[in-house]
Design an enzyme around this catalytic site. Sequence first.
Site, short mmCIF file in Angstrom:
data_model
loop_
_atom_site.label_atom_id
_atom_site.label_comp_id
_atom_site.label_asym_id
_atom_site.label_seq_id
_atom_site.Cartn_x
_atom_site.Cartn_y
_atom_site.Cartn_z
N CYS A 1 0.85 -1.18 0.00
CA CYS A 1 0.00 0.00 0.00
C CYS A 1 0.89 1.23 0.00
CB CYS A 1 -0.92 0.02 1.23
SG CYS A 1 -1.91 1.53 1.34
N CYS B 1 0.07 3.88 2.74
CA CYS B 1 0.49 3.52 4.10
C CYS B 1 2.02 3.53 4.22
CB CYS B 1 -0.08 2.15 4.48
SG CYS B 1 -1.89 2.14 4.57
#
Length: 174
Positions: free
Chosen positions: A131, A134
Site C-alpha cells: 500500500c 500507508c
Amino acid sequence: MEFLTSIKNSIPDYAKDIRLNVDSTIARSSLEGNDAVGVALAAAFAAKSKVLIDLIKNSGHIAPEEVQAALTAASLMGMNNVWYPYVEMADDEDLKSQGAQLRMNAYATNGGVDKRRFEMYALAASIVGKCHFCVKSHFDLLRKEGMSTTQLRDVGRIAAVINAASQVIAAETA
C-alpha cells in the site's frame, strides 16, 4: 538468534539467496535492540506465514508486549492496506471525501509500545501489503521520529526477505 537457524533450515537450496538474507537482514540490521525481530514478526503476519509467526513469537527475542504490538500493527495494516488503495482505485471524489469509519483504537496507545516501534511494525506490514499510501505515511512519520534512511532501508529489507521466505516455505509445504 537460534530461531533464524530454524527459518534458514526451512529454505531449500534454490532459494539460497533468501536463506542468506534472513541472517544478514535481521541479525545484522541497523535497527536498535530487538526492533528487527518485531519488524520481522509484523512482516510475517502480513505475509500470512504461520510458520514464521510461530518461530518468531516463540523465539524469546522480543517481549510479550512487543509481540502484541507487532501483531496489532500488522492486523490494522491488513485492513488499511486494502481500504486506502480501494479509495484510490475507485477514483470517486465523493468516496474520497468520506471518512473510512473503521476502528483503529490501537493507534491511540501505539499498541502498547512507543510510537516509533509501532510505526515500524506498521511500515513493515504495509511494505508487504504494497500500500503506497500507508508506506509513505509510516515512512514519513518514522523520519520525523528520527530514524535514518539506513534504518528505514533495513525495515524494507527485512520485510522483503520475510515475504520471500514466506513464499518459499509455503511452496515447500503445500
